[in-house]
Design a protein around this motif. Structure first.
Motif, PDB file in Angstrom:
ATOM      1  N   ASP A 159       0.827  -1.215   0.000  1.00 30.44           N
ATOM      2  CA  ASP A 159       0.000   0.000   0.000  1.00 30.44           C
ATOM      3  C   ASP A 159       0.858   1.260   0.000  1.00 30.44           C
ATOM      4  O   ASP A 159       0.456   2.289  -0.522  1.00 30.44           O
ATOM      5  CB  ASP A 159      -0.916  -0.001   1.225  1.00 30.44           C
ATOM      6  CG  ASP A 159      -1.804  -1.234   1.250  1.00 30.44           C
ATOM      7  OD1 ASP A 159      -2.638  -1.360   0.335  1.00 30.44           O
ATOM      8  OD2 ASP A 159      -1.647  -2.089   2.144  1.00 30.44           O
ATOM      9  N   ARG A 160       2.020   1.193   0.663  1.00 30.33           N
ATOM     10  CA  ARG A 160       2.921   2.356   0.730  1.00 30.33           C
ATOM     11  C   ARG A 160       4.326   1.848   0.473  1.00 30.33           C
ATOM     12  O   ARG A 160       4.748   0.844   1.045  1.00 30.33           O
ATOM     13  CB  ARG A 160       2.907   3.004   2.110  1.00 30.33           C
ATOM     14  CG  ARG A 160       1.539   3.263   2.656  1.00 30.33           C
ATOM     15  CD  ARG A 160       1.168   4.705   2.636  1.00 30.33           C
ATOM     16  NE  ARG A 160      -0.256   4.824   2.944  1.00 30.33           N
ATOM     17  CZ  ARG A 160      -0.882   5.964   3.162  1.00 30.33           C
ATOM     18  NH1 ARG A 160      -0.220   7.091   3.120  1.00 30.33           N
ATOM     19  NH2 ARG A 160      -2.175   5.984   3.408  1.00 30.33           N
ATOM     20  N   ASP A 161       5.053   2.568  -0.355  1.00 27.96           N
ATOM     21  CA  ASP A 161       6.393   2.140  -0.755  1.00 27.96           C
ATOM     22  C   ASP A 161       7.293   3.373  -0.644  1.00 27.96           C
ATOM     23  O   ASP A 161       7.207   4.278  -1.483  1.00 27.96           O
ATOM     24  CB  ASP A 161       6.331   1.616  -2.198  1.00 27.96           C
ATOM     25  CG  ASP A 161       7.517   0.748  -2.584  1.00 27.96           C
ATOM     26  OD1 ASP A 161       8.571   0.845  -1.916  1.00 27.96           O
ATOM     27  OD2 ASP A 161       7.381  -0.019  -3.558  1.00 27.96           O
ATOM     28  N   VAL A 166       1.184   6.508   7.380  1.00 26.52           N
ATOM     29  CA  VAL A 166       0.523   5.346   6.783  1.00 26.52           C
ATOM     30  C   VAL A 166      -0.819   5.115   7.448  1.00 26.52           C
ATOM     31  O   VAL A 166      -1.107   5.608   8.538  1.00 26.52           O
ATOM     32  CB  VAL A 166       1.410   4.072   6.889  1.00 26.52           C
ATOM     33  CG1 VAL A 166       2.830   4.359   6.441  1.00 26.52           C
ATOM     34  CG2 VAL A 166       1.418   3.498   8.286  1.00 26.52           C
ATOM     35  N   ASP A 204      -1.989  -0.992   6.671  1.00 26.74           N
ATOM     36  CA  ASP A 204      -1.312  -0.932   5.367  1.00 26.74           C
ATOM     37  C   ASP A 204      -0.137  -1.904   5.363  1.00 26.74           C
ATOM     38  O   ASP A 204       0.561  -2.063   6.388  1.00 26.74           O
ATOM     39  CB  ASP A 204      -0.725   0.468   5.120  1.00 26.74           C
ATOM     40  CG  ASP A 204      -1.693   1.403   4.404  1.00 26.74           C
ATOM     41  OD1 ASP A 204      -2.782   0.956   4.019  1.00 26.74           O
ATOM     42  OD2 ASP A 204      -1.328   2.587   4.244  1.00 26.74           O
ATOM     43  N   VAL A 240       3.480  -1.993   4.253  1.00 22.33           N
ATOM     44  CA  VAL A 240       4.420  -0.903   3.999  1.00 22.33           C
ATOM     45  C   VAL A 240       5.770  -1.482   3.586  1.00 22.33           C
ATOM     46  O   VAL A 240       6.258  -2.433   4.207  1.00 22.33           O
ATOM     47  CB  VAL A 240       4.604  -0.038   5.273  1.00 22.33           C
ATOM     48  CG1 VAL A 240       5.596   1.094   5.023  1.00 22.33           C
ATOM     49  CG2 VAL A 240       3.261   0.520   5.743  1.00 22.33           C
ATOM     50  N   ARG A 241       6.346  -0.906   2.544  1.00 17.84           N
ATOM     51  CA  ARG A 241       7.710  -1.260   2.141  1.00 17.84           C
ATOM     52  C   ARG A 241       8.573  -0.017   2.307  1.00 17.84           C
ATOM     53  O   ARG A 241       8.152   1.086   1.948  1.00 17.84           O
ATOM     54  CB  ARG A 241       7.716  -1.726   0.679  1.00 17.84           C
ATOM     55  CG  ARG A 241       9.099  -2.089   0.149  1.00 17.84           C
ATOM     56  CD  ARG A 241       9.039  -2.439  -1.341  1.00 17.84           C
ATOM     57  NE  ARG A 241       8.353  -3.687  -1.559  1.00 17.84           N
ATOM     58  CZ  ARG A 241       7.478  -3.907  -2.550  1.00 17.84           C
ATOM     59  NH1 ARG A 241       7.191  -2.960  -3.413  1.00 17.84           N
ATOM     60  NH2 ARG A 241       6.884  -5.068  -2.681  1.00 17.84           N
ATOM     61  N   GLU A 260       9.696  -4.887   4.850  1.00 14.99           N
ATOM     62  CA  GLU A 260       8.238  -4.839   4.728  1.00 14.99           C
ATOM     63  C   GLU A 260       7.582  -5.266   6.025  1.00 14.99           C
ATOM     64  O   GLU A 260       8.090  -6.147   6.726  1.00 14.99           O
ATOM     65  CB  GLU A 260       7.765  -5.755   3.589  1.00 14.99           C
ATOM     66  CG  GLU A 260       7.982  -5.149   2.222  1.00 14.99           C
ATOM     67  CD  GLU A 260       7.713  -6.093   1.066  1.00 14.99           C
ATOM     68  OE1 GLU A 260       8.522  -6.066   0.121  1.00 14.99           O
ATOM     69  OE2 GLU A 260       6.723  -6.861   1.120  1.00 14.99           O
ATOM     70  N   ALA A 315       1.574  -2.396   9.074  1.00 10.50           N
ATOM     71  CA  ALA A 315       1.556  -1.319  10.077  1.00 10.50           C
ATOM     72  C   ALA A 315       0.262  -1.451  10.887  1.00 10.50           C
ATOM     73  O   ALA A 315      -0.691  -0.714  10.678  1.00 10.50           O
ATOM     74  CB  ALA A 315       1.645   0.032   9.391  1.00 10.50           C
ATOM     75  N   LEU A 352       7.419   6.970  12.186  1.00 12.82           N
ATOM     76  CA  LEU A 352       6.377   6.287  11.416  1.00 12.82           C
ATOM     77  C   LEU A 352       5.054   6.591  12.111  1.00 12.82           C
ATOM     78  O   LEU A 352       4.891   6.291  13.300  1.00 12.82           O
ATOM     79  CB  LEU A 352       6.644   4.777  11.412  1.00 12.82           C
ATOM     80  CG  LEU A 352       5.518   3.904  10.845  1.00 12.82           C
ATOM     81  CD1 LEU A 352       5.499   3.955   9.328  1.00 12.82           C
ATOM     82  CD2 LEU A 352       5.672   2.456  11.322  1.00 12.82           C
ATOM     83  N   TYR A 399      -0.733  10.935   1.986  1.00 13.87           N
ATOM     84  CA  TYR A 399       0.581  10.958   2.626  1.00 13.87           C
ATOM     85  C   TYR A 399       0.730  12.150   3.567  1.00 13.87           C
ATOM     86  O   TYR A 399       1.816  12.410   4.071  1.00 13.87           O
ATOM     87  CB  TYR A 399       1.687  10.978   1.563  1.00 13.87           C
ATOM     88  CG  TYR A 399       1.808   9.648   0.849  1.00 13.87           C
ATOM     89  CD1 TYR A 399       2.750   8.707   1.266  1.00 13.87           C
ATOM     90  CD2 TYR A 399       0.973   9.322  -0.200  1.00 13.87           C
ATOM     91  CE1 TYR A 399       2.851   7.471   0.639  1.00 13.87           C
ATOM     92  CE2 TYR A 399       1.060   8.091  -0.837  1.00 13.87           C
ATOM     93  CZ  TYR A 399       2.006   7.180  -0.417  1.00 13.87           C
ATOM     94  OH  TYR A 399       2.097   5.952  -1.028  1.00 13.87           O
TER      95      TYR A 399
END
Ligand SMILES: [Cu+2]
Length: 473
Positions: free
Chosen positions: A208-210, A253, A257, A259-260, A312, A315, A405, A416
């Motif tokens: 979902d988030r990178d 985030v 999600d 997350v990467r 990864e 979250a 984070l 974001y």
């Protein structure tokens, strides 16, 4: 296609790539337009999910305090234009550095392509000396690898060279000069490169988030602007993408999600990068995605010099979670790395005599260094306090490679924006004990060693002044 130009401008970028359809053959024979970004804010993803942007769709990354470079398509080739040039980078509010970088920034913009893309990168040199670009980790023809003198002639000042190759494997890459490397990397010349998989890859999960960023370091004397390029190890500014806390944006985030975070290290030492509140898996390295059977949970991963790691996690814990290098000097800014230890030293008499001569004199460090986080110590121009940052409960006493984070249930998909500080549910914060204080057992015994001491304990008495209440500074 004005919508694309408008989109580029909405990202805060100047210039503006124009889609191939609206560009004349004459224009296509010219250099791609230079696109610049000068502010240090984190740009939103270059393209929304699933938008092709005159290329194949991919799920874009977000570069911490950085951006992705738009391209143009020219007969099936993705064309980018990088300009190597002097830049001014705000390291954090209150400090600017005179660096070298690309397209208005250090680091340069992130390049995002899709596995199998043919990529053509025009590199214009506006530095006072020659340069090259090495595409760290890529499979490519030897003549495109960018080692000046070995693979190609150096790019002289004022000239433009063209690199062209197929992005053969998906993964996390970097770019940096391979010409007068000590100087050019100490000056901030580097950038990130992500090659997205062309189809679902068994070892690359959809996320979902990178996020991505580079670890870099500078040696800039307080009050000056230009890094000392001959420094080998003793850097005083430890940065994520040439930003130091509290100048590093938070990673925002949505709860649950996937997350990467991709991190590359172009400093002169290793960085154990540590996440609070969650465990992650290292899902990729310089060599590509890691086999699933090789993964195990971690909360810290050490990133050696020249390495990339992608981690990864889900979250799933709402809150504000520190994310930082675990070397304690790397979460400090300039000033104070070399001051003597003063803990337990009673300065009172000396301080009184000195303040008769210098009224502003301040004693530092006799109760530890935490006072530094709150005191309004006068600083030279253009530097950062060594321990700084205000959280919702006071001084955070950090610097350098530190950010937060932020995991929120109410964060929207694809949003974001910084949600502000976490509102802790009642009864979930550490609190003060107000009952009777317990006598520490070691006050009466010799402590908990496994075998009794022989003979009588030494009668040496150590003179330590106990910490007193703040004297109001
Ligand atoms: Cu570190």
């Amino acid at each position: 296609m004005t919508s694309r130009r408008a989109f580029i401008q909405s990202l805060g970028l100047t210039g503006g790539a124009v889609a191939a359809a609206s560009v004349s053959p004459v224009a296509m024979a010219a250099l791609p337009e230079l696109i610049m970004k000068e502010d240090p804010n984190t740009a939103p993803p270059h393209l929304p999910r699933g938008v092709t942007g005159a290329g194949r769709p991919y799920n874009p990354v977000v570069t911490l305090n950085g951006w992705t470079l738009p391209w143009r398509m020219n007969k099936g080739v993705k064309e980018f234009h990088l300009v190597a040039e002097p830049v001014v980078r705000e390291i954090a509010p209150g400090m600017n550095a005179h660096l070298w970088g690309y397209n208005g920034q250090s680091p340069g913009p992130t390049i995002e392509v899709v596995e199998g893309d043919r990529v053509r990168i025009f590199v214009t040199n506006r530095l006072p000396e020659h340069t090259t670009i090495h595409w760290h980790g890529q499979r490519l023809p030897s003549g495109m690898d960018g080692v000046g003198g070995l693979n190609q002639p150096q790019i002289p000042p004022g000239k433009t060279f063209v690199y062209e190759f197929v992005a053969r494997r998906p993964g996390t890459f970097m770019y940096h000069p391979h010409a007068d490397e000590m100087t050019q990397m100490a000056m901030g010349m580097m950038g990130f490169w992500v090659t997205h998989p062309k189809e679902r890859h068994p070892l690359i999960d959809e996320v979902d988030r990178d996020f991505c960023f580079l670890l870099n370091a500078y040696d800039i004397d307080p009050g000056s602007y230009t890094p000392k390029v001959n420094t080998m190890l003793d850097f005083n500014l430890w940065t994520f993408n040439s930003r130091a806390f509290p100048g590093i944006d938070s990673l925002n985030v949505r709860q649950n999600d996937r997350v990467r975070i991709r991190v590359g290290n172009l400093t002169m030492t290793n960085h154990p990068i540590h996440l609070h509140g969650h465990e992650f898996m290292v899902t990729g390295t310089d060599g590509g995605p890691t086999p699933k059977g090789s993964r195990w949970p971690e909360v810290t991963t050490d990133i050696a010099v020249g390495q990339m790691r992608q981690v990864e996690f889900i979250a799933n814990e709402a809150g504000d979670w520190a994310f930082h290098c675990h070397k304690s000097h790397h979460t400090m800014n300039a000033m104070g790395h070399d001051v003597p230890t003063m803990i337990g030293v009673d300065h009172r008499e000396a301080a009184k005599q000195i303040t008769d001569l210098i009224p502003d004199y301040m004693v530092m460090g006799e109760r530890g260094m935490a006072d530094m986080g709150e005191m309004e110590m006068p600083l030279p121009d253009n530097t950062l306090p060594m321990m700084t940052g205000q959280g919702p409960y006071g001084a955070v006493e950090m610097g350098g490679m530190f950010t937060v984070l932020k995991v929120r249930a109410e964060q929207k998909a694809g949003d974001y924006a910084d949600p502000g500080w976490y509102k802790q549910p009642p009864g979930t914060r550490a609190y003060e004990w107000t009952g009777p204080a317990a006598e520490p057992p070691r006050a009466k015994t010799q402590g908990g060693q496994s075998m009794p001491a022989t003979g009588k304990p030494a009668a040496t008495e150590v003179q330590v002044r106990k910490p007193g209440p703040h004297s109001g500074h």
